[in-house]
Design a protein around this motif. Sequence first.
Motif, short mmCIF file in Angstrom:
data_model
loop_
_atom_site.label_atom_id
_atom_site.label_comp_id
_atom_site.label_asym_id
_atom_site.label_seq_id
_atom_site.Cartn_x
_atom_site.Cartn_y
_atom_site.Cartn_z
N THR A 111 -70.39 31.34 29.30
CA THR A 111 -70.29 31.99 28.87
C THR A 111 -68.76 32.08 27.68
O THR A 111 -67.90 31.11 28.38
CB THR A 111 -70.68 33.22 29.56
OG1 THR A 111 -69.23 33.29 29.91
CG2 THR A 111 -71.90 33.51 29.61
N ARG A 112 -68.92 32.88 26.85
CA ARG A 112 -67.52 32.78 26.34
C ARG A 112 -66.33 32.95 26.82
O ARG A 112 -65.07 33.10 27.07
CB ARG A 112 -67.52 33.74 24.27
CG ARG A 112 -68.80 33.52 23.99
CD ARG A 112 -67.91 32.52 23.41
NE ARG A 112 -67.41 33.55 21.64
CZ ARG A 112 -66.71 32.55 21.17
NH1 ARG A 112 -66.50 31.38 20.87
NH2 ARG A 112 -65.81 33.48 20.29
N LYS A 113 -66.74 34.17 27.83
CA LYS A 113 -65.61 34.32 29.23
C LYS A 113 -64.85 33.49 30.01
O LYS A 113 -64.24 33.73 30.29
CB LYS A 113 -66.11 35.59 29.86
CG LYS A 113 -66.83 37.16 29.39
CD LYS A 113 -67.06 37.76 29.74
CE LYS A 113 -67.54 39.46 29.11
NZ LYS A 113 -68.07 40.32 30.45
N ASP A 114 -66.29 32.68 29.93
CA ASP A 114 -65.74 31.22 30.97
C ASP A 114 -64.47 29.86 30.17
O ASP A 114 -63.81 29.34 30.61
CB ASP A 114 -67.22 30.29 31.01
CG ASP A 114 -67.74 30.66 32.33
OD1 ASP A 114 -67.20 31.81 33.08
OD2 ASP A 114 -68.85 30.80 31.95
N ARG A 115 -64.16 30.48 28.66
CA ARG A 115 -63.13 29.58 28.09
C ARG A 115 -61.69 30.29 28.43
O ARG A 115 -61.25 31.08 28.62
CB ARG A 115 -63.16 29.71 26.44
CG ARG A 115 -63.14 31.32 25.97
CD ARG A 115 -63.22 31.32 24.68
NE ARG A 115 -63.28 32.28 24.20
CZ ARG A 115 -62.92 33.30 22.96
NH1 ARG A 115 -63.19 33.07 21.87
NH2 ARG A 115 -63.06 34.52 22.84
N GLY A 116 -61.08 29.63 28.19
CA GLY A 116 -60.00 29.38 28.83
C GLY A 116 -59.11 28.43 29.95
O GLY A 116 -59.96 27.17 30.09
N MET A 117 -57.57 28.78 29.91
CA MET A 117 -57.47 27.17 31.19
C MET A 117 -57.33 26.86 32.52
O MET A 117 -57.72 28.48 33.15
CB MET A 117 -55.62 27.87 31.11
CG MET A 117 -55.32 26.88 29.69
SD MET A 117 -54.96 25.01 29.25
CE MET A 117 -54.53 24.63 30.93
N TYR A 118 -57.38 26.30 33.06
CA TYR A 118 -58.61 26.35 34.04
C TYR A 118 -57.14 25.63 35.62
O TYR A 118 -56.15 24.54 34.95
CB TYR A 118 -59.50 25.47 35.17
CG TYR A 118 -60.73 25.99 34.19
CD1 TYR A 118 -61.69 27.22 35.02
CD2 TYR A 118 -60.75 26.41 33.13
CE1 TYR A 118 -62.64 28.13 35.53
CE2 TYR A 118 -61.89 27.25 32.80
CZ TYR A 118 -62.91 27.74 33.38
OH TYR A 118 -63.36 29.22 33.06
N THR A 119 -56.97 25.34 36.24
CA THR A 119 -56.18 24.69 37.68
C THR A 119 -56.77 24.68 38.85
O THR A 119 -57.61 25.52 39.12
CB THR A 119 -54.99 25.84 37.72
OG1 THR A 119 -53.83 25.59 36.56
CG2 THR A 119 -53.90 25.21 38.62
N VAL A 120 -56.87 23.39 39.39
CA VAL A 120 -56.67 22.91 40.04
C VAL A 120 -56.73 22.23 41.27
O VAL A 120 -54.61 21.71 40.91
CB VAL A 120 -57.83 21.66 39.61
CG1 VAL A 120 -57.48 20.51 38.69
CG2 VAL A 120 -58.59 20.67 41.69
N VAL A 121 -56.20 22.44 42.49
CA VAL A 121 -55.77 22.02 43.31
C VAL A 121 -55.71 21.09 43.98
O VAL A 121 -57.10 21.63 45.17
CB VAL A 121 -54.41 22.99 44.67
CG1 VAL A 121 -53.61 22.75 45.12
CG2 VAL A 121 -53.81 24.03 43.55
N ALA A 122 -55.27 19.75 44.45
CA ALA A 122 -55.97 18.66 45.44
C ALA A 122 -55.20 18.78 46.50
O ALA A 122 -53.61 18.63 46.62
CB ALA A 122 -55.69 17.04 44.88
N HIS A 123 -56.03 18.81 47.69
CA HIS A 123 -54.99 18.93 49.29
C HIS A 123 -54.82 17.88 49.69
O HIS A 123 -55.96 16.95 50.25
CB HIS A 123 -55.50 20.43 50.32
CG HIS A 123 -55.75 21.56 49.20
ND1 HIS A 123 -54.66 21.63 50.12
CD2 HIS A 123 -56.60 21.68 48.71
CE1 HIS A 123 -54.37 23.38 49.19
NE2 HIS A 123 -55.24 23.61 48.46
#
Length: 232
Positions: A111-123
Amino acid sequence: MGSLSVSTHRGLVHWQGLLLVVSLFTFWCLPMNAQFSIASTNVAEGKNVRLSLRNTPQNALGYRWFRGEREIPHNLIAGYFILERKFVKGRLYDGRKTVDLDGSLLIRKVTRKDRGMYTVVAHLPNSVQQVGLGRLNVFQPVKVPILLTSNGTITENEDAVVLTCYTNAVSIEWFFNSMNLRLSERKKLSEDRKSLTIDPIQKEDSGYYQCKVSNPISSAESWPLELHMQHD
């Protein structure tokens, strides 16, 4: 001056007859395009999308995904820890998102609400972490634009005409007789490129006009509109 010879495989330097023991360091800097990151992605609203990772560390033990540009616990979506085979749900988990074994994030029915920046952290082992960022862009498929004229009856060298391309898209191109429209002092586009003004209109302006609209996932063209003018 004395001669200088370097033996890199032994870590020894001979200079002016003296034997020096040196510590050899190899500095390797990852190029910018080799940085751990999320592949920024364009998708149509309502489709499924996978946010893939670039330059994933080989020894990752698990991953956590966040909304926004920082690792903020309040914005945790979900995580997966490989050895424990443990899936972790965060505050922003809504049942449509899954973290796969390769660390990618699958989002169903975007949905349009899912748009934007994302961050992933690899452990990684020894409590080491790597952080990657990326953007998800969500678009609606463009609708076929409608091209209309301001004047039904046009007189050469007297009247001005405004052609308007009605569309929900941002990117707009104009065509005249199937060729890219050439602008001039008489032919000007509005700032949003949705309106073409021809003032005054002349005989050579007779013909077929079209607008083509697009976004990163789709495009569409209007039906041709013929400009026909009366002569004095």
